[in-house]
Write an enzyme that holds these catalytic residues in place. Structure first.
Site, short mmCIF file in Angstrom:
data_model
loop_
_atom_site.label_atom_id
_atom_site.label_comp_id
_atom_site.label_asym_id
_atom_site.label_seq_id
_atom_site.Cartn_x
_atom_site.Cartn_y
_atom_site.Cartn_z
N TYR A 52 -12.86 20.40 -40.02
CA TYR A 52 -12.80 18.71 -40.63
C TYR A 52 -11.12 17.96 -39.91
CZ TYR A 52 -18.04 19.28 -41.44
OH TYR A 52 -18.99 19.03 -41.09
N GLN A 87 -26.74 8.70 -37.32
CA GLN A 87 -26.28 9.77 -37.46
C GLN A 87 -24.06 11.03 -37.35
OE1 GLN A 87 -29.75 13.12 -36.97
NE2 GLN A 87 -29.61 11.71 -35.35
N HIS A 105 -24.89 10.47 -42.49
CA HIS A 105 -24.38 11.78 -42.76
C HIS A 105 -22.95 12.37 -42.79
CE1 HIS A 105 -27.79 13.76 -40.43
NE2 HIS A 105 -28.34 13.54 -41.80
N CYS A 113 -13.13 12.17 -53.32
CA CYS A 113 -12.84 13.08 -54.68
C CYS A 113 -13.59 13.69 -55.92
CB CYS A 113 -12.04 11.69 -54.90
SG CYS A 113 -10.84 12.88 -55.95
N GLY A 171 -30.04 10.34 -28.01
CA GLY A 171 -29.38 11.38 -28.25
C GLY A 171 -28.97 11.58 -29.68
N THR A 172 -30.49 12.17 -29.98
CA THR A 172 -30.22 13.19 -31.17
C THR A 172 -31.51 14.34 -30.87
OG1 THR A 172 -31.10 13.49 -33.21
CG2 THR A 172 -32.28 11.55 -32.26
N SER A 173 -31.12 15.17 -31.33
CA SER A 173 -32.15 16.12 -30.91
C SER A 173 -33.59 16.08 -31.78
CB SER A 173 -31.85 17.78 -30.68
OG SER A 173 -31.34 18.07 -32.61
N ASN A 197 -32.99 9.53 -24.27
CA ASN A 197 -32.08 10.93 -24.49
C ASN A 197 -32.48 11.71 -23.25
OD1 ASN A 197 -31.42 12.74 -27.54
ND2 ASN A 197 -32.28 14.35 -25.59
N ALA A 215 -26.78 9.34 -22.16
CA ALA A 215 -26.95 7.25 -22.65
C ALA A 215 -26.86 6.73 -21.99
CB ALA A 215 -26.17 7.90 -23.67
C1 BJW Z 1 -27.14 13.63 -24.40
C2 BJW Z 1 -26.71 13.45 -23.96
C3 BJW Z 1 -25.96 12.08 -22.94
C4 BJW Z 1 -27.08 15.11 -24.91
N1 BJW Z 1 -26.87 11.17 -23.30
N2 BJW Z 1 -28.26 12.10 -24.29
C5 BJW Z 1 -37.56 19.41 -43.78
C6 BJW Z 1 -37.90 21.01 -43.39
C7 BJW Z 1 -37.52 21.39 -43.03
C8 BJW Z 1 -36.19 21.79 -43.65
C9 BJW Z 1 -35.78 20.48 -44.00
C10 BJW Z 1 -36.36 18.97 -44.26
N3 BJW Z 1 -35.68 18.44 -44.85
C11 BJW Z 1 -34.41 18.52 -44.88
C12 BJW Z 1 -33.87 19.93 -44.24
C13 BJW Z 1 -32.95 20.74 -45.12
C14 BJW Z 1 -32.05 20.21 -43.96
C15 BJW Z 1 -32.06 20.33 -42.48
O1 BJW Z 1 -33.09 19.68 -41.59
N4 BJW Z 1 -32.52 21.83 -42.32
C16 BJW Z 1 -33.29 22.00 -40.49
C17 BJW Z 1 -31.72 22.61 -39.55
C18 BJW Z 1 -34.38 21.91 -39.85
N5 BJW Z 1 -31.06 19.14 -44.32
C19 BJW Z 1 -30.76 18.20 -45.48
O2 BJW Z 1 -30.22 19.38 -45.98
C20 BJW Z 1 -30.12 16.72 -45.20
N6 BJW Z 1 -30.70 17.11 -46.68
C21 BJW Z 1 -31.71 16.49 -47.10
O3 BJW Z 1 -32.40 16.80 -46.79
O4 BJW Z 1 -31.28 16.66 -48.48
C22 BJW Z 1 -32.30 16.63 -49.27
C23 BJW Z 1 -33.51 15.45 -48.69
C24 BJW Z 1 -35.14 16.10 -49.05
C25 BJW Z 1 -35.82 14.62 -49.04
C26 BJW Z 1 -35.59 13.24 -47.85
C27 BJW Z 1 -34.57 13.28 -48.53
C28 BJW Z 1 -33.40 13.74 -48.78
C29 BJW Z 1 -28.72 16.64 -44.77
C30 BJW Z 1 -28.71 16.94 -43.76
C31 BJW Z 1 -26.98 16.85 -43.04
C32 BJW Z 1 -26.84 17.25 -41.81
N7 BJW Z 1 -25.37 17.52 -40.93
C33 BJW Z 1 -25.09 17.84 -40.17
C34 BJW Z 1 -23.87 18.26 -40.08
C35 BJW Z 1 -22.75 16.94 -40.15
C36 BJW Z 1 -20.82 16.98 -40.82
C37 BJW Z 1 -20.62 17.71 -39.44
O5 BJW Z 1 -20.83 16.29 -38.67
O6 BJW Z 1 -19.78 18.64 -38.70
O7 BJW Z 1 -24.75 16.17 -39.29
S1 BJW Z 1 -26.15 19.01 -39.64
C38 BJW Z 1 -25.41 18.06 -37.72
O8 BJW Z 1 -27.10 17.67 -37.17
C39 BJW Z 1 -24.88 16.69 -37.70
C40 BJW Z 1 -26.04 15.62 -36.56
O9 BJW Z 1 -25.56 14.61 -37.35
C41 BJW Z 1 -26.98 16.35 -37.22
C42 BJW Z 1 -28.04 15.93 -36.23
O10 BJW Z 1 -28.02 16.36 -34.43
P1 BJW Z 1 -28.08 15.76 -33.55
O11 BJW Z 1 -27.45 14.40 -33.55
O12 BJW Z 1 -29.35 15.85 -32.77
O13 BJW Z 1 -27.23 16.49 -32.44
P2 BJW Z 1 -27.57 17.62 -31.55
O14 BJW Z 1 -26.24 18.37 -30.98
O15 BJW Z 1 -28.89 18.79 -32.15
O16 BJW Z 1 -27.97 16.83 -30.46
C43 BJW Z 1 -27.95 16.41 -29.31
C44 BJW Z 1 -29.22 14.96 -28.94
O17 BJW Z 1 -28.23 14.34 -27.34
C45 BJW Z 1 -29.36 16.70 -27.70
O18 BJW Z 1 -30.86 16.16 -27.71
C46 BJW Z 1 -28.95 15.90 -26.02
O19 BJW Z 1 -29.76 16.32 -25.25
C47 BJW Z 1 -28.97 14.61 -26.33
N8 BJW Z 1 -27.58 14.44 -25.29
N9 BJW Z 1 -25.95 14.71 -24.00
C48 BJW Z 1 -28.47 11.32 -24.53
N10 BJW Z 1 -24.55 11.80 -22.18
#
Ligand code: BJW
Length: 229
Positions: A52, A87, A105, A113, A171-173, A197, A215
């Site tokens: 980080y 996110q 996020h 802290c 821009g989210t998967s 996307n 985007a």
């Molecule tokens: C472009 C582009 C361009 C490229 N132009 N586009 C239900 C089912 C199964 C599991 C779960 C569930 N509910 C909860 C879970 C567990 C878990 C989860 O989801 N697991 C999955 C792996 C299945 N979720 C959690 O644990 C969450 N907490 C939680 O659920 O608490 C309890 C709760 C229950 C019920 C209700 C409410 C709460 C917490 C999730 C925390 C995620 N944290 C992260 C890391 C943060 C730290 C860090 O930044 O290092 O956040 S994970 C990572 O993924 C990060 C992102 O914000 C997140 C999303 O990723 P994102 O942004 O979509 O990126 P990519 O790379 O996946 O996609 C990029 C997209 O852009 C692609 O589509 C490209 O094509 C596109 N792109 N270039 C436009 N130029």
């Protein structure tokens, strides 16, 4: 019109911030469970702090791109009520001029802290275990929501989805919940839904409309249409 915009890593890709799940993405070289879970942090805090710290330092080398700027323009134009739910842990929406931004996020520029539960704006490293500005303890961690932790502002997001006329996902998967479920909620609450996307995602079929491309091109084009009425 009330608009809720959900953004993910893809909106910052053209600014030079790596996405998560691309072949050259952020997880490359790291196992998710090592750097983005509380258990990983407990096991090896130095590796997580370094991961980080590097990303926080990288922030000062990047700038908002036309997609961030277009969303800020849409808010500033004033005809629509625009809430950006991101996110992303970068600050590119704010630097582009958006004011109504929720970081579900967490934020790279914030430290949490574990001793006093205070949150503080932070732009330096945490690896050297600096003292908490609130209580002096050396227990600061990145203010980032890791897997298994509860995302921020979920109540406010759900209220906004209930009132929304339009939900736009940029821009989210759609691989991470609960954000991946917002399109279903928005649809059930009666909003129109739009995906912008680079390419189709696993959730594309859930949207009323999808437009694909970088985007930096598709977001300004969509905002241009709205602003022109
Ligand atoms: C472009 C582009 C361009 C490229 N132009 N586009 C239900 C089912 C199964 C599991 C779960 C569930 N509910 C909860 C879970 C567990 C878990 C989860 O989801 N697991 C999955 C792996 C299945 N979720 C959690 O644990 C969450 N907490 C939680 O659920 O608490 C309890 C709760 C229950 C019920 C209700 C409410 C709460 C917490 C999730 C925390 C995620 N944290 C992260 C890391 C943060 C730290 C860090 O930044 O290092 O956040 S994970 C990572 O993924 C990060 C992102 O914000 C997140 C999303 O990723 P994102 O942004 O979509 O990126 P990519 O790379 O996946 O996609 C990029 C997209 O852009 C692609 O589509 C490209 O094509 C596109 N792109 N270039 C436009 N130029």
């Amino acid at each position: 019109m009330k608009i809720v915009v959900l953004t993910g890593a893809g909106i910052s890709a053209e600014s030079g911030v790596p996405t998560f799940r691309a072949a050259d993405g952020l997880w490359e070289g790291h196992r998710v469970e090592d750097v983005a879970t509380p258990e990983g942090f407990e096991r090896d805090p130095e590796t997580v702090q370094r991961f980080y710290d590097d990303r926080r330092a990288h922030l000062s080398t990047v700038a908002p791109n036309p997609a961030h700027v277009a969303l800020a323009r849409l808010e500033a134009q004033g005809d629509h009520d625009v809430l950006v739910v991101t996110q992303n842990v970068d600050d590119l929406h704010e630097r582009a001029g958006s004011h109504d931004v929720l970081h579900m996020h967490g934020e790279l520029l914030s430290a949490w802290c574990l001793a006093c539960d205070g949150r503080f704006r932070w732009d330096g490293p945490l690896l050297d275990r600096p003292a908490c500005p609130g209580c002096g303890d050396q227990g600061l961690r990145p203010d980032i929501v890791w897997f298994g932790e509860y995302p921020y502002e979920l109540d406010r997001i759900d209220e906004a989805l209930q009132r929304a006329d339009l939900f736009v996902s940029i821009g989210t998967s759609g691989a991470v919940y609960p954000a991946a479920g917002f399109v279903r909620s928005a649809h059930a609450y009666g909003a129109r839904t739009l995906e912008l996307n680079l390419e189709p995602t696993n959730g594309t079929d859930l949207f009323d409309e999808a437009r694909h491309g970088p985007a930096g091109t598709v977001v300004p084009a969509w905002v241009g249409e709205l602003v022109a009425g």
